[in-house]
Design a protein around this motif. Structure first.
Motif, PDB file in Angstrom:
ATOM      1  N   LYS A   1     -37.408 -25.765 -23.483  1.00 19.02           N
ATOM      2  CA  LYS A   1     -37.786 -26.670 -22.415  1.00 19.02           C
ATOM      3  C   LYS A   1     -36.519 -27.201 -21.761  1.00 19.02           C
ATOM      4  O   LYS A   1     -35.673 -27.794 -22.413  1.00 19.02           O
ATOM      5  CB  LYS A   1     -38.604 -27.825 -23.008  1.00 19.02           C
ATOM      6  N   LEU A   2     -36.386 -26.949 -20.461  1.00 17.49           N
ATOM      7  CA  LEU A   2     -35.260 -27.489 -19.719  1.00 17.49           C
ATOM      8  C   LEU A   2     -35.708 -28.767 -19.024  1.00 17.49           C
ATOM      9  O   LEU A   2     -36.860 -28.899 -18.649  1.00 17.49           O
ATOM     10  CB  LEU A   2     -34.811 -26.508 -18.641  1.00 17.49           C
ATOM     11  N   SER A   3     -34.763 -29.694 -18.880  1.00 16.68           N
ATOM     12  CA  SER A   3     -35.072 -30.901 -18.127  1.00 16.68           C
ATOM     13  C   SER A   3     -34.022 -31.052 -17.035  1.00 16.68           C
ATOM     14  O   SER A   3     -32.830 -31.130 -17.324  1.00 16.68           O
ATOM     15  CB  SER A   3     -35.033 -32.111 -19.070  1.00 16.68           C
ATOM     16  N   ILE A   4     -34.460 -31.023 -15.774  1.00 13.99           N
ATOM     17  CA  ILE A   4     -33.526 -31.181 -14.665  1.00 13.99           C
ATOM     18  C   ILE A   4     -34.007 -32.296 -13.743  1.00 13.99           C
ATOM     19  O   ILE A   4     -35.189 -32.642 -13.730  1.00 13.99           O
ATOM     20  CB  ILE A   4     -33.323 -29.856 -13.878  1.00 13.99           C
ATOM     21  N   VAL A   5     -33.068 -32.871 -12.985  1.00 14.61           N
ATOM     22  CA  VAL A   5     -33.397 -34.009 -12.123  1.00 14.61           C
ATOM     23  C   VAL A   5     -33.075 -33.670 -10.667  1.00 14.61           C
ATOM     24  O   VAL A   5     -31.933 -33.323 -10.344  1.00 14.61           O
ATOM     25  CB  VAL A   5     -32.617 -35.279 -12.553  1.00 14.61           C
ATOM     26  N   ASP A   6     -34.083 -33.760  -9.822  1.00 18.62           N
ATOM     27  CA  ASP A   6     -33.881 -33.576  -8.379  1.00 18.62           C
ATOM     28  C   ASP A   6     -33.450 -34.926  -7.811  1.00 18.62           C
ATOM     29  O   ASP A   6     -34.263 -35.837  -7.652  1.00 18.62           O
ATOM     30  CB  ASP A   6     -35.183 -33.088  -7.730  1.00 18.62           C
TER      31      ASP A   6
END
Ligand SMILES: [Zn+2]
Length: 278
Positions: A14-19
Motif C-alpha cells: 500500500k502506497l500513501s501519497i499526498v496531492d
C-alpha cells in the motif's frame, strides 16, 4: 496498491501519497466528484489539499474539506484575482482560515506572464497575504510565472521574519519549473518545491537535472488538477488518481524507488502542512 515481486511471490504494497495542490471545487469535477475522490483513494492518494484562488473558491475548498475524508483546504487570492482586493476581503479571508481544515494560505504569488491583474496589485496583495500567514502561523502555497526577480527577494525576507514560528517552514513553490539557481534560492529561503505531471512533457527535458538536485526532504508532488494532465492524457482533465505516475517519473529521474519517493514526499507534505495521520 502496488504490485511487486519478492522471491517470486507477488506482494501488494500500500502506497500513501499526498496531492498537495488540486482545484477540486472547479466545474470540470461537478458531475463526478464522488467518483474522482474514490479513484484517488484507490490510487494511494491519502490526502489532497484543495486550493482556493479567491474568496468563493476558498469557501468551496473548506466545504469539500468538511465533506471528504483526507481532503484539506488552502485559502487565498491567486495573482490573477487580486484586482480590487481590499481590507474587508482580507478580513473575510482571515475568517475562512479559522476553520480547522485550512492548512495553508494560497494560492498566492505573482504572474507577470499573463498579467491578468496589474503588477502593483499583485505585489500589494501578495505582501498582505504573507503578513497574514505570519500572523496565523500558516505556510503559503506560491504560484510564480515570469516573476522570480521580484518574488525571490520578497520570499527570502519574509521567510526570515522572526515573528514566524521557527518550527513552521514558510511554504511551497507549486509547479516549480525554474533553473537550478532559482531552486537553490527558494531552498535557501526554506521553501519546499512541488512538481507535477508536466515534468514528463518533452518541453520539461531541461528540468531533469534540477530535479536530481532537490534534497529529498524538500520535495512535494501535486496534480494541479484539473490542469496539467500526464503526458499520455494531454488535452484531458487531470485528477488526483493520476498522481502516482508523477511519483514514478520522479523515481526514474532521481534513480530511487517509487516507495522511497512516496514515503519522502508524503512525510514532507504532512510536516509542512501539519496534516493529521489518517
Ligand atoms: Zn493552482
Amino acid at each position: 496498491m502496488r504490485n511487486c515481486l519478492k522471491g517470486g511471490k507477488l506482494i501488494r504494497k500500500k502506497l500513501s501519497i499526498v496531492d498537495t495542490h488540486a482545484h477540486l471545487d472547479m466545474a470540470p469535477f461537478n458531475k463526478d466528484r464522488v467518483e474522482v475522490m474514490a479513484r484517488a483513494r484507490d490510487s494511494g492518494v491519502s490526502a489532497i489539499i484543495t486550493v482556493g484562488i479567491d474568496l468563493g473558491s476558498s469557501e468551496q475548498a473548506v466545504k469539500l474539506a468538511e465533506s471528504y475524508r483526507g481532503v484539506f483546504a488552502s485559502a487565498g487570492f491567486h495573482p490573477h484575482n487580486v484586482t480590487g482586493v481590499d481590507e474587508p476581503d482580507i478580513t473575510r479571508l482571515t475568517q475562512i482560515t479559522e476553520h480547522s481544515r485550512v492548512v495553508a494560505i494560497g494560492e498566492v504569488g505573482l504572474d507577470f506572464y499573463r498579467d491578468y491583474s496589474p503588477r502593483e496589485a499583485q505585489l500589494r496583495v501578495l505582501k498582505r497575504q504573507l503578513a497574514l500567514a505570519s500572523e496565523l502561523d500558516l505556510p503559503v502555497i506560491v504560484h510564480c510565472r515570469w516573476a522570480e526577480r521580484d518574488l525571490v527577494p520578497l520570499l527570502r525576507d519574509w521567510g526570515s521574519d522572526d515573528k514566524r514560528s521557527p518550527k513552521q517552514p514558510p511554504g511551497v513553490i507549486h509547479c516549480f519549473s525554474g533553473d537550478s539557481d532559482t531552486a537553490q534560492q527558494y531552498l535557501k529561503a526554506g521553501f519546499f518545491l512541488s512538481l507535477g505531471a508536466y515534468i514528463g512533457y518533452p518541453s520539461s527535458a531541461s528540468l531533469r537535472g534540477v530535479i536530481r538536485c532537490i534534497p529529498g526532504d524538500r520535495l512535494l508532488v501535486e496534480t494541479d488538477c484539473p490542469y496539467l494532465p500526464p503526458q499520455g492524457r494531454r488535452g484531458q482533465r487531470n485528477e488526483p488518481a493520476y498522481l502516482l505516475s508523477t511519483v514514478e517519473l520522479l523515481a526514474e529521474i532521481r534513480g530511487a524507488s517509487v516507495e522511497q519517493l512516496a514515503r519522502e514526499t508524503t512525510e514532507n507534505a504532512r510536516y509542512l502542512f501539519r496534516l493529521p495521520e489518517d
